[in-house]
Write a protein that holds these residues in place. Structure first.
Motif, PDB file in Angstrom:
ATOM      1  N   ARG A 100       0.849  -1.182   0.000  1.00  0.00           N
ATOM      2  CA  ARG A 100       0.000   0.000   0.000  1.00  0.00           C
ATOM      3  C   ARG A 100       0.889   1.238   0.000  1.00  0.00           C
ATOM      4  NH1 ARG A 100      -3.834   0.999   5.053  1.00  0.00           N
ATOM      5  NH2 ARG A 100      -1.900   1.512   6.116  1.00  0.00           N
ATOM      6  N   ASP A 159       0.344   5.720   3.796  1.00  0.00           N
ATOM      7  CA  ASP A 159      -0.856   6.212   4.478  1.00  0.00           C
ATOM      8  C   ASP A 159      -0.386   6.959   5.718  1.00  0.00           C
ATOM      9  OD1 ASP A 159      -3.249   6.671   5.707  1.00  0.00           O
ATOM     10  OD2 ASP A 159      -3.783   4.575   6.005  1.00  0.00           O
ATOM     11  N   ARG A 183      -4.338  13.166   4.908  1.00  0.00           N
ATOM     12  CA  ARG A 183      -3.662  11.892   5.097  1.00  0.00           C
ATOM     13  C   ARG A 183      -3.713  11.051   3.821  1.00  0.00           C
ATOM     14  NH1 ARG A 183      -7.282   7.579   8.560  1.00  0.00           N
ATOM     15  NH2 ARG A 183      -5.727   6.253   7.614  1.00  0.00           N
ATOM     16  N   MET A 202      -8.111   0.587  -1.688  1.00  0.00           N
ATOM     17  CA  MET A 202      -8.763   0.220  -0.450  1.00  0.00           C
ATOM     18  C   MET A 202     -10.146   0.852  -0.458  1.00  0.00           C
ATOM     19  SD  MET A 202      -5.949   0.374   2.501  1.00  0.00           S
ATOM     20  CE  MET A 202      -7.095  -0.446   3.592  1.00  0.00           C
ATOM     21  N   GLU A 257     -12.286   2.247   2.275  1.00  0.00           N
ATOM     22  CA  GLU A 257     -12.296   2.521   3.715  1.00  0.00           C
ATOM     23  C   GLU A 257     -12.995   3.841   4.041  1.00  0.00           C
ATOM     24  OE1 GLU A 257      -8.261   2.563   5.191  1.00  0.00           O
ATOM     25  OE2 GLU A 257      -7.494   3.564   3.419  1.00  0.00           O
ATOM     26  N   ASP A 270     -10.867   1.871   9.191  1.00  0.00           N
ATOM     27  CA  ASP A 270     -11.314   3.226   8.886  1.00  0.00           C
ATOM     28  C   ASP A 270     -12.779   3.257   8.467  1.00  0.00           C
ATOM     29  OD1 ASP A 270      -9.181   5.030   9.407  1.00  0.00           O
ATOM     30  OD2 ASP A 270      -8.067   4.079   7.793  1.00  0.00           O
ATOM     31  N   ARG A 283     -11.355   5.584  16.011  1.00  0.00           N
ATOM     32  CA  ARG A 283     -10.953   4.203  16.289  1.00  0.00           C
ATOM     33  C   ARG A 283      -9.935   4.090  17.414  1.00  0.00           C
ATOM     34  NH1 ARG A 283      -7.536   3.070  10.720  1.00  0.00           N
ATOM     35  NH2 ARG A 283      -6.188   1.654  11.869  1.00  0.00           N
TER      36      ARG A 283
HETATM   37 MG    MG Z   1      -7.036   2.608   6.882  1.00  0.00          MG
END
Ligand code: MG
Ligand code: PEP
Length: 582
Positions: A333, A336, A358, A429, A431, A455, A465
């Motif tokens: 990935r 992030d 982000r 992704m 999310e 997420d 979270r």
């Molecule tokens: Mg995430």
């Protein structure tokens, strides 16, 4: 002092007993009291001693490590600690403004950092991070209240902390930390994710554990049930010994399924992959039967190196994982960062970082950093089977912009005759709820999806979270979340692309049958959960799972769903931990 039993959030399985080491962040408060003029000489001497001590410590650290990048950083620190201008400005603040030495270090450094951070030159902005590290060291050596550095722990301990940052987790030596107890944090915070990757039993959200335990206290920690006992009585210790022995025997028994195919009794195949943060986790992933890496969180490379990561360093890291995986698929990935993974020096400092700058949002602004990562990734692709995945995509335009940058980087490599695999699979992704809702469109443009429930749940229910105060509202089995997951799975299937899940829900044994029934093909999780999920998938028929999920989709409240799923799973499987997030 009496025994104390504290309950928190079960974040990483396993049971451990050992001596507490309490780690808090408040030991560096600087008092801002002026000194008497006659104390100036004494304060200046104190400062000189602190500089000398800091130099010696930095030099010793420099001599003890091999890593070139870290050595380079420490070399800069040594030079800065001798900078006559910096030192004399601090001394002036002591002798002219009567600031105590720690205060003088803090104020001079703060104004220098402000100047450096506003610079257009990246190298100068990087120096701001070094300067803040140095000032911390000087203040620690001045205040004599040294915060215990995590990296300096050299004996087996149970770490009891007021809070922990993902970057701090990176500095610990896994060999010495037998378990972790933290006052704050939720099950899907990155500290929890890291703990599971490291296989360190962990309990989070313990409210005040760091105040109740003292260094050297005996502590028992049960990461399966989310409980710690400080200064346990003998009978409690006895009970835990039995629980620990039973749990270890079960883990051993589970190992027997590691090499058996992941196929249901009515012949539905599933794919099980591992989530990793560092190349060290490849071996345990393979041991536990992962057929690929479903999520390599590349941002942890950046956290380790303070954000400055050269193309070649990245290339080597990706190549290492691809080679170690021997031709099995590896999904890397793209970075992030942001959210709870702020990297110093990149200008990410926001009021509301979880909803802020982000992941892909950062990369599309800082295309310089993004391009370098894509180049490194593509160059590494000839060493294995690479899949590239983009985090936090929230809409079509964002995905299209991302794919455009990717194509441009491919063109650039082709033009320079740099070899890469033309068949790298590109995925996104899912999310962010908006992405789930338009996943029919997104599915037409990528080769695969992976659902990031960590997420997706936080954004769907609007629950941070990482916040232990509202952890009870963070509900993977919320009907709203399940409906979104179903939409995404169905849209992926319509376009014939593989649909996986790499959020923590994929590793929650209570969710396994439900997700299988909803049609999920690929489960990716921290290596420590692979065996249990494999066993469940091999035991339950797909037809049964489908029936169960159809029933659940008709239910309207989390409470009803949780009680039904819990009952269903407990009837079939006896070893599921009773307090697993549901
Ligand atoms: Mg995430
Ligand atoms: C997720 O959000 O589910 C995910 C896998 O990504 P991360 O936990 O790194 O945010």
């Amino acid at each position: 002092m009496h025994m104390r039993i504290l309950n928190g959030i079960a974040a990483s399985g396993g049971i451990s007993c050992g001596k507490a080491l309490v780690f808090t962040h408040n030991s560096l408060e600087v008092s801002r009291e002026k000194i008497e003029p006659e104390k100036v000489k004494e304060e200046l001497e104190k400062f000189d001693i602190a500089v000398e001590k800091s130099m010696k410590e930095t030099q010793a650290l420099f001599d003890s490590i091999d890593d070139d990048t870290r050595k380079e950083i420490l070399e800069t620190h040594i030079i800065m600690l001798q900078d006559p201008e910096y030192l004399s400005e601090i001394k002036d603040s002591i002798s002219i403004h009567y600031q105590n030495a720690a205060w003088a270090v803090e104020s001079v450094t703060a104004s220098l950092i402000a100047t450096l951070e506003s610079s257009d030159i990246e190298m100068l902005r990087d120096r701001a991070i070094d300067l803040s590290d140095i000032s911390r060291l000087l203040i620690e050596n001045l205040s004599f209240k040294r915060s215990k550095k995590l990296s300096q722990i050299k004996k087996e301990v149970i770490l009891v902390a007021d809070s922990l940052l993902p970057s701090e987790m990176l500095t610990i030596n896994k060999k010495w930390i037998k378990a972790i107890a933290v006052d704050t944090g939720g099950r899907t915070s990155h500290v929890a994710i890291f703990a599971r990757s490291f296989g360190i039993p962990t309990v989070l959200g313990l409210y005040g554990a760091s105040l109740k335990a003292r260094d050297g206290d005996e502590v028992i920690l049960d990461g399966n049930e989310g409980q710690i006992v400080i200064r346990p009585e003998w009978y409690v210790k006895k009970k835990f010994e039995i629980t620990k022995a039973n749990w270890e025997a079960y883990q051993k028994e589970l190992l027997t399924v590691a090499k058996l195919p992941v196929i249901s009794p009515d012949k539905k195949d599933y794919v099980l992959k591992a989530n990793i943060e560092t190349a060290d986790e490849v071996a345990p992933s393979l041991e536990k039967g992962a057929s690929g890496i479903g999520l390599f969180r590349s941002e942890f490379l950046f956290l380790q190196k303070n954000g400055s990561l050269k193309e070649d360093v990245q290339f080597e890291a990706y190549k290492e994982v691809l080679e170690k995986m021997n031709g099995n698929p590896v999904t890397i990935r793209t970075i992030d960062i942001g959210g709870d993974k702020a990297v110093a020096g990149l200008g990410i400092d926001e009021e509301n970082p979880i909803l802020g700058w982000r992941a892909i949002r950062f990369c599309l602004e800082r295309k310089d950093i993004f391009r370098i990562q894509l180049r490194a990734l593509l160059r590494s692709s000839i060493y294995g089977k690479l899949h590239i995945m983009f985090p936090m995509i929230s809409g079509l335009d964002e995905l299209e912009q991302t794919l455009l940058v990717y194509k441009q980087v491919q063109e650039e490599l082709r033009a320079n005759k740099i070899p890469f695999d033309e068949d790298v699979k590109i995925g996104t992704m899912i999310e962010v709820p908006s992405a789930a809702l338009i996943s029919d469109e997104l599915a037409k443009r990528v080769d695969f999806f992976s659902i990031g429930t960590n997420d997706l749940i936080q954004y769907t229910i609007a629950v941070d979270r990482g916040n232990e105060k509202i952890a009870h509202l963070y509900q993977p089995f919320h009907p709203g979340v399940l409906r979104l997951i179903k939409i995404v799975i169905d849209n992926a299937h319509k376009e014939n692309i593989p649909i996986g899940m790499c959020g923590e829900m994929a590793s929650n044994p209570y969710a396994t049958v439900l997700l299988a029934g909803l049609g999920l093909d690929e489960f990716s999780m921290s290596p420590s959960s692979l065996l249990e999920v494999r066993k469940i998938l091999r035991t339950v028929k797909y037809s049964e799972a489908k029936q169960m999920s159809e029933k659940v989709l008709k239910m309207n409240s989390s409470k009803e769903i949780v009680s039904y799923v819990k009952q269903w799973m407990s009837n079939r499987f006896e070893h599921l931990p009773s307090s697993h997030t549901l």
